[in-house]
Design a protein around this motif. Structure first.
Motif, PDB file in Angstrom:
ATOM      1  N   VAL A  46       0.844  -1.201   0.000  1.00 36.25           N
ATOM      2  CA  VAL A  46       0.000   0.000   0.000  1.00 36.25           C
ATOM      3  C   VAL A  46       0.878   1.249   0.000  1.00 36.25           C
ATOM      4  O   VAL A  46       0.638   2.199  -0.757  1.00 36.25           O
ATOM      5  N   ARG A  47       1.904   1.258   0.846  1.00 34.67           N
ATOM      6  CA  ARG A  47       2.803   2.417   0.901  1.00 34.67           C
ATOM      7  C   ARG A  47       3.518   2.618  -0.438  1.00 34.67           C
ATOM      8  O   ARG A  47       3.698   3.744  -0.901  1.00 34.67           O
ATOM      9  N   GLU A  48       3.915   1.511  -1.051  1.00 32.92           N
ATOM     10  CA  GLU A  48       4.616   1.584  -2.338  1.00 32.92           C
ATOM     11  C   GLU A  48       3.713   2.181  -3.416  1.00 32.92           C
ATOM     12  O   GLU A  48       4.117   3.074  -4.166  1.00 32.92           O
ATOM     13  N   TRP A  49       2.467   1.682  -3.481  1.00 37.57           N
ATOM     14  CA  TRP A  49       1.518   2.208  -4.463  1.00 37.57           C
ATOM     15  C   TRP A  49       1.232   3.687  -4.199  1.00 37.57           C
ATOM     16  O   TRP A  49       1.142   4.495  -5.122  1.00 37.57           O
ATOM     17  N   HIS A  50       1.078   4.046  -2.918  1.00 41.37           N
ATOM     18  CA  HIS A  50       0.735   5.429  -2.582  1.00 41.37           C
ATOM     19  C   HIS A  50       1.867   6.384  -2.951  1.00 41.37           C
ATOM     20  O   HIS A  50       1.625   7.484  -3.472  1.00 41.37           O
ATOM     21  N   ALA A  51       3.105   5.976  -2.696  1.00 40.51           N
ATOM     22  CA  ALA A  51       4.248   6.828  -3.039  1.00 40.51           C
ATOM     23  C   ALA A  51       4.279   7.103  -4.541  1.00 40.51           C
ATOM     24  O   ALA A  51       4.500   8.239  -4.982  1.00 40.51           O
ATOM     25  N   GLY A  52       4.050   6.061  -5.334  1.00 43.52           N
ATOM     26  CA  GLY A  52       4.027   6.229  -6.783  1.00 43.52           C
ATOM     27  C   GLY A  52       2.851   7.073  -7.241  1.00 43.52           C
ATOM     28  O   GLY A  52       2.964   7.892  -8.160  1.00 43.52           O
ATOM     29  N   PHE A  53       1.708   6.884  -6.566  1.00 42.01           N
ATOM     30  CA  PHE A  53       0.497   7.625  -6.922  1.00 42.01           C
ATOM     31  C   PHE A  53       0.692   9.126  -6.687  1.00 42.01           C
ATOM     32  O   PHE A  53       0.382   9.951  -7.553  1.00 42.01           O
ATOM     33  N   ILE A  54       1.214   9.483  -5.522  1.00 42.20           N
ATOM     34  CA  ILE A  54       1.418  10.898  -5.197  1.00 42.20           C
ATOM     35  C   ILE A  54       2.504  11.520  -6.072  1.00 42.20           C
ATOM     36  O   ILE A  54       2.423  12.689  -6.461  1.00 42.20           O
ATOM     37  N   LYS A  55       3.501  10.724  -6.422  1.00 44.71           N
ATOM     38  CA  LYS A  55       4.553  11.232  -7.305  1.00 44.71           C
ATOM     39  C   LYS A  55       3.973  11.612  -8.661  1.00 44.71           C
ATOM     40  O   LYS A  55       4.298  12.663  -9.229  1.00 44.71           O
ATOM     41  N   ASP A  56       3.114  10.748  -9.195  1.00 42.77           N
ATOM     42  CA  ASP A  56       2.510  10.996 -10.507  1.00 42.77           C
ATOM     43  C   ASP A  56       1.313  11.937 -10.431  1.00 42.77           C
ATOM     44  O   ASP A  56       0.974  12.595 -11.416  1.00 42.77           O
ATOM     45  N   CYS A  57       0.651  11.975  -9.276  1.00 39.52           N
ATOM     46  CA  CYS A  57      -0.571  12.778  -9.121  1.00 39.52           C
ATOM     47  C   CYS A  57      -0.481  13.585  -7.825  1.00 39.52           C
ATOM     48  O   CYS A  57      -1.120  13.229  -6.821  1.00 39.52           O
ATOM     49  N   PRO A  58       0.304  14.648  -7.821  1.00 43.32           N
ATOM     50  CA  PRO A  58       0.498  15.447  -6.603  1.00 43.32           C
ATOM     51  C   PRO A  58      -0.796  15.979  -5.999  1.00 43.32           C
ATOM     52  O   PRO A  58      -0.874  16.224  -4.797  1.00 43.32           O
ATOM     53  N   SER A  59      -1.820  16.141  -6.834  1.00 38.39           N
ATOM     54  CA  SER A  59      -3.095  16.661  -6.338  1.00 38.39           C
ATOM     55  C   SER A  59      -3.867  15.611  -5.542  1.00 38.39           C
ATOM     56  O   SER A  59      -4.845  15.931  -4.854  1.00 38.39           O
ATOM     57  N   GLY A  60      -3.440  14.348  -5.644  1.00 43.87           N
ATOM     58  CA  GLY A  60      -4.175  13.274  -4.975  1.00 43.87           C
ATOM     59  C   GLY A  60      -5.331  12.746  -5.798  1.00 43.87           C
ATOM     60  O   GLY A  60      -6.096  11.900  -5.343  1.00 43.87           O
ATOM     61  N   ASP A  92     -15.200   5.561 -11.146  1.00 42.21           N
ATOM     62  CA  ASP A  92     -15.468   6.988 -10.928  1.00 42.21           C
ATOM     63  C   ASP A  92     -16.930   7.127 -10.513  1.00 42.21           C
ATOM     64  O   ASP A  92     -17.784   7.573 -11.269  1.00 42.21           O
ATOM     65  N   ASN A  93     -17.209   6.749  -9.277  1.00 45.88           N
ATOM     66  CA  ASN A  93     -18.596   6.640  -8.812  1.00 45.88           C
ATOM     67  C   ASN A  93     -19.387   7.930  -8.899  1.00 45.88           C
ATOM     68  O   ASN A  93     -20.588   7.926  -9.171  1.00 45.88           O
ATOM     69  N   ASP A  94     -18.731   9.061  -8.629  1.00 47.25           N
ATOM     70  CA  ASP A  94     -19.461  10.325  -8.634  1.00 47.25           C
ATOM     71  C   ASP A  94     -19.357  11.054  -9.970  1.00 47.25           C
ATOM     72  O   ASP A  94     -19.762  12.212 -10.086  1.00 47.25           O
ATOM     73  N   SER A  95     -18.803  10.365 -10.985  1.00 47.21           N
ATOM     74  CA  SER A  95     -18.654  10.951 -12.330  1.00 47.21           C
ATOM     75  C   SER A  95     -17.922  12.290 -12.296  1.00 47.21           C
ATOM     76  O   SER A  95     -18.232  13.201 -13.062  1.00 47.21           O
ATOM     77  N   SER A  96     -16.938  12.383 -11.414  1.00 44.05           N
ATOM     78  CA  SER A  96     -16.187  13.634 -11.270  1.00 44.05           C
ATOM     79  C   SER A  96     -15.089  13.773 -12.314  1.00 44.05           C
ATOM     80  O   SER A  96     -14.516  14.842 -12.486  1.00 44.05           O
ATOM     81  N   GLY A  97     -14.777  12.674 -13.001  1.00 43.08           N
ATOM     82  CA  GLY A  97     -13.704  12.718 -13.989  1.00 43.08           C
ATOM     83  C   GLY A  97     -12.342  12.398 -13.407  1.00 43.08           C
ATOM     84  O   GLY A  97     -11.328  12.462 -14.099  1.00 43.08           O
ATOM     85  N   SER A  98     -12.324  12.030 -12.125  1.00 46.20           N
ATOM     86  CA  SER A  98     -11.058  11.648 -11.496  1.00 46.20           C
ATOM     87  C   SER A  98     -11.342  10.641 -10.385  1.00 46.20           C
ATOM     88  O   SER A  98     -12.465  10.537  -9.900  1.00 46.20           O
ATOM     89  N   ILE A  99     -10.323   9.884 -10.005  1.00 49.97           N
ATOM     90  CA  ILE A  99     -10.460   8.951  -8.890  1.00 49.97           C
ATOM     91  C   ILE A  99      -9.338   9.207  -7.897  1.00 49.97           C
ATOM     92  O   ILE A  99      -8.252   9.663  -8.263  1.00 49.97           O
ATOM     93  N   ASP A 100      -9.617   8.931  -6.628  1.00 50.76           N
ATOM     94  CA  ASP A 100      -8.603   9.150  -5.605  1.00 50.76           C
ATOM     95  C   ASP A 100      -7.788   7.873  -5.398  1.00 50.76           C
ATOM     96  O   ASP A 100      -8.014   6.857  -6.061  1.00 50.76           O
TER      97      ASP A 100
END
Length: 204
Positions: A46-60, A92-100
């Protein structure tokens, strides 16, 4: 965003997100524990995936374009873009165009896992494009065309998306109402290995 996960479990029912789980750029131990339970990944993964996620998607937040770019790496053969777009829409449950991050982690977990029924529950939500609780032929045809591209299948003769859809409905539409309920879809796939592999392709 890290290496491909190996056979995660899943303990979150039918809902691919967890209401109330607010994640920041730094995960607390409690966040790590909850995400580990939700996804079946180890806390370290989980930590590994999260580090990569934040690196690529700083906005979260991960938009569709970036999601498809990352996710299609799990399907190295064929044209995966359209299929990955449908995967994105399903999460994308709320159809916001992004996922967290939580939604992203669950998406990876579900599509990589081996347990057929849970994977088919997710697959049903992907096919049910208008989210009315049923899969109609026009919906399945759209996804089937994407699967043909994903698998590099030629669309000709007796091997076309429309004919596949007709065959699937003949086998699965038990009550003959022209649409598939979740029970009909899951039951039909569990009874037919070919349909299960076709309708819920595994990430490689």
């Amino acid at each position: 965003m890290g290496n491909h996960p190996s056979e995660p479990g899943l303990n979150m029912g039918n809902n691919p997100s967890r209401p109330g789980l607010k994640l920041g750029k730094i995960l607390s131990d409690a966040d790590i524990t909850e995400l580990s339970v939700l996804s079946g990944f180890t806390p370290e993964k989980v930590r590994e995936w999260h580090a990569g996620f934040i690196k690529d998607c700083p906005s979260g937040k991960l938009n569709k374009k970036k999601f498809v770019e990352v996710y299609k790496q799990f399907y190295p053969t064929g044209k995966a873009e359209k299929f990955c777009e449908y995967i994105f829409r399903a999460f994308d449950n709320d159809s916001s165009g992004s996922i967290d991050f939580c939604e992203f982690l669950i998406a990876i977990s579900i599509t990589a896992q081996e347990e057929p029924k849970k994977k088919l529950e997710w697959a049903f939500s992907m096919y049910d494009i208008d989210r009315n609780g049923f899969i109609e032929k026009k919906e399945m045809k759209k996804i089937m065309e994407a699967i043909f591209d994903l698998l590099g299948e030629e669309k000709k003769g007796t091997n076309t998306p429309q004919l596949k859809v007709d065959q699937i409905f003949t086998r699965m539409d038990v009550n003959g109402d022209g649409k598939l309920s979740k029970d009909e879809f899951i039951s039909g796939c569990l009874q037919d290995d070919y349909l299960r592999r076709l309708l819920a392709p595994s990430a490689s």
